[in-house]
Design a protein around this motif. Structure first.
Motif: not given
Length: 111
Positions: A18-46
């Motif tokens: 769990f991170v604050s908006a200032r700590e969002v990692p770069e190069k991530t996939a993002v999904a928005v669910a309500g007021d929750v933002e989900i970030y998944v690092p690419f790491q050659q998976l996407f």
């Protein structure tokens, strides 16, 4: 969070952070669910192009939903005849979708 293990098991992931908006990692996939933002690092998976396309598609759908809410709220008959609670709920949903659109556009800009 008390459900971390359940979330990790359902998502089939090894780490959940769990991170604050200032700590969002770069190069991530993002999904928005309500007021929750989900970030998944690419790491050659996407495929970044596929992720960009997915977000653009979600932006398009969200924009269509916003137009629909705006039309409904601009309809004088709806606003005059619907219970105030229903109108307020539609206004809140419009605001939520506008916030979601902002988050999606921000996520697209980060790719």
């Amino acid at each position: 969070m008390t459900n971390q293990n359940t979330i990790k098991e359902l998502a089939q992931i090894s780490e959940l952070k769990f991170v604050s908006a200032r700590e969002v990692p770069e190069k991530t996939a993002v999904a928005v669910a309500g007021d929750v933002e989900i970030y998944v690092p690419f790491q050659q998976l996407f495929d970044i192009h596929a992720e960009r396309s997915r977000i653009q598609k979600e932006i398009g759908k969200t924009e269509q939903d916003i137009v629909s809410f705006q039309r409904k709220l601009a309809n004088e008959n709806f606003v005059a005849r619907a219970p105030k609670e229903v109108v307020a709920k539609e206004q809140l949903r419009l605001q939520e979708y506008q916030e979601k659109l902002g988050k999606l556009k921000n996520a697209l800009g980060q790719l």
